[in-house]
Design a protein around this motif. Structure first.
Motif, PDB file in Angstrom:
ATOM      1  N   ARG A   9       0.844  -1.112   0.077  1.00  0.00           N
ATOM      2  CA  ARG A   9      -0.124  -0.050  -0.163  1.00  0.00           C
ATOM      3  C   ARG A   9       0.955   1.240   0.046  1.00  0.00           C
ATOM      4  NH1 ARG A   9      -3.237   3.170  -1.062  1.00  0.00           N
ATOM      5  NH2 ARG A   9      -5.207   3.666  -0.009  1.00  0.00           N
ATOM      6  N   MET A  89       1.464   7.598  -6.869  1.00  0.00           N
ATOM      7  CA  MET A  89       0.646   6.436  -6.846  1.00  0.00           C
ATOM      8  C   MET A  89       0.564   5.753  -7.964  1.00  0.00           C
ATOM      9  SD  MET A  89      -1.669   5.233  -4.638  1.00  0.00           S
ATOM     10  CE  MET A  89      -2.415   6.373  -3.663  1.00  0.00           C
ATOM     11  N   LEU A  91      -1.432   2.767  -9.830  1.00  0.00           N
ATOM     12  CA  LEU A  91      -2.696   2.303  -9.563  1.00  0.00           C
ATOM     13  C   LEU A  91      -3.056   1.097 -10.653  1.00  0.00           C
ATOM     14  CD1 LEU A  91      -4.614   5.526  -9.772  1.00  0.00           C
ATOM     15  CD2 LEU A  91      -4.775   3.952  -7.933  1.00  0.00           C
ATOM     16  N   PHE A 105     -10.580  -0.543 -10.164  1.00  0.00           N
ATOM     17  CA  PHE A 105      -9.304  -0.157  -9.820  1.00  0.00           C
ATOM     18  C   PHE A 105      -8.855  -0.445  -8.261  1.00  0.00           C
ATOM     19  CE2 PHE A 105      -7.454   3.367 -12.648  1.00  0.00           C
ATOM     20  CZ  PHE A 105      -8.487   3.476 -13.675  1.00  0.00           C
ATOM     21  N   GLY A 106      -7.806  -0.937  -8.300  1.00  0.00           N
ATOM     22  CA  GLY A 106      -7.210  -1.199  -6.678  1.00  0.00           C
ATOM     23  C   GLY A 106      -7.194   0.249  -6.064  1.00  0.00           C
ATOM     24  N   GLU A 107      -6.633  -0.074  -4.717  1.00  0.00           N
ATOM     25  CA  GLU A 107      -6.402   1.280  -3.791  1.00  0.00           C
ATOM     26  C   GLU A 107      -5.237   1.885  -4.120  1.00  0.00           C
ATOM     27  OE1 GLU A 107      -9.894   1.353  -2.408  1.00  0.00           O
ATOM     28  OE2 GLU A 107      -8.473   2.244  -1.145  1.00  0.00           O
TER      29      GLU A 107
ATOM     30  N   GLN B  38     -12.990   9.885  -8.091  1.00  0.00           N
ATOM     31  CA  GLN B  38     -11.712   9.545  -7.399  1.00  0.00           C
ATOM     32  C   GLN B  38     -11.858  10.244  -5.921  1.00  0.00           C
ATOM     33  OE1 GLN B  38      -7.875  10.136  -9.211  1.00  0.00           O
ATOM     34  NE2 GLN B  38      -7.066   8.422  -8.071  1.00  0.00           N
ATOM     35  N   GLN B  42      -7.323   7.053  -2.941  1.00  0.00           N
ATOM     36  CA  GLN B  42      -8.010   5.811  -3.636  1.00  0.00           C
ATOM     37  C   GLN B  42      -8.095   5.597  -4.981  1.00  0.00           C
ATOM     38  OE1 GLN B  42     -12.002   5.493  -2.247  1.00  0.00           O
ATOM     39  NE2 GLN B  42     -11.570   6.177  -0.182  1.00  0.00           N
ATOM     40  N   GLY B  43      -8.289   4.592  -5.579  1.00  0.00           N
ATOM     41  CA  GLY B  43      -8.353   4.706  -7.063  1.00  0.00           C
ATOM     42  C   GLY B  43      -9.729   4.954  -7.502  1.00  0.00           C
ATOM     43  N   PRO B  44      -9.653   5.478  -8.856  1.00  0.00           N
ATOM     44  CA  PRO B  44     -10.978   5.953  -9.505  1.00  0.00           C
ATOM     45  C   PRO B  44     -12.096   4.934  -9.578  1.00  0.00           C
ATOM     46  CG  PRO B  44      -9.071   6.349 -10.910  1.00  0.00           C
ATOM     47  CD  PRO B  44      -8.748   5.653  -9.927  1.00  0.00           C
TER      48      PRO B  44
END
Lengths: 114, 114
Positions: A9, A89, A91, A105-107, B38, B42-44
């Protein structure tokens, strides 16, 4: 509800070190994307896979970045050596087919390069 | 690939309807229009997708005029939790390419005030 899993993460590293990110897409999703998002900007597409094949990596800095999806399931994005400008980030997203349906999408994995 | 243009930011108050317009003058015949939301870190997340006229789901409506050179995302009665960045994407639906490449722009930062 199925999700796109990403790890780690958070990652803090020093410049010139190697770093790797892992993504496990939703089961059955053939298409996988890696995006990079710098703070305050929209996500930038780095690489797109269709099953195990790279469909588009035109924006991937290939001198230091590599991506693979060997069995057409999970994927790894590697940076070696990391540079200060790589702080962002990362993604991962997936979807069932290449040209239809929503992206999941992932986190994300937040990278800080010191 | 069609380029999109959105306002950088918008302000609104709780309970109001918010309309965010996206311009995509060179949209291709087979392109769909998709909106993502978004939140920070966090991811979209997919909101809505359409091809023409009007599409409505449980969270938003999407209005697309006949020439399809623009689209408007409508959020009814926004709340503080709708504060986020909203992205308009154009692409997919190109049978010949089948690449499913999706490009994010800068997005619109919506700030909902109490």
């Amino acid at each position: 509800e199925a999700e796109v899993a990403q790890s780690p993460r958070y990652k803090i590293t020093e410049k010139s070190q190697a770093v790797a990110f892992w993504c496990d897409p939703i089961s059955g999703h053939a298409t996988l994307y890696w995006y990079r998002q710098i703070l305050g900007q929209g996500p930038e597409l780095l690489v797109q896979f269709q099953d195990e094949s790279v469909v588009d990596d035109s924006q991937l800095p290939k001198d230091r970045f590599s991506a693979e999806r060997l069995k057409g399931v999970d994927s790894t994005l590697k940076i070696q050596p990391a540079e200060l400008g790589d702080s962002a980030m990362y993604l991962c997203a997936s979807r069932r087919m290449a040209n239809t349906g929503e992206l999941f999408f992932g986190e994300g994995s937040r990278l800080t390069v010191l | 690939l069609a380029k999109t243009t959105q306002p950088i930011s918008m302000d609104s108050y709780e309970g109001q309807e918010v309309n965010i317009t996206c311009s995509h003058n060179n949209i291709a015949t087979n392109d769909y229009i998709t909106w993502y939301q978004q939140f920070p870190s966090q991811g979209p997340r997919f909101i809505i997708q359409g091809y023409k006229t009007k599409v409505t789901n449980e969270v938003a409506s999407l209005f697309i005029p006949a020439d399809r050179k623009s689209s408007t995302l409508s959020l009814p009665r926004v709340s503080l939790s709708d504060t986020a960045v909203y992205y308009c994407l154009v692409g997919d639906g190109t049978p010949s390419s089948n690449t499913g490449k999706l490009i994010f722009g800068q997005g619109t930062t919506l700030q909902v005030k109490p």
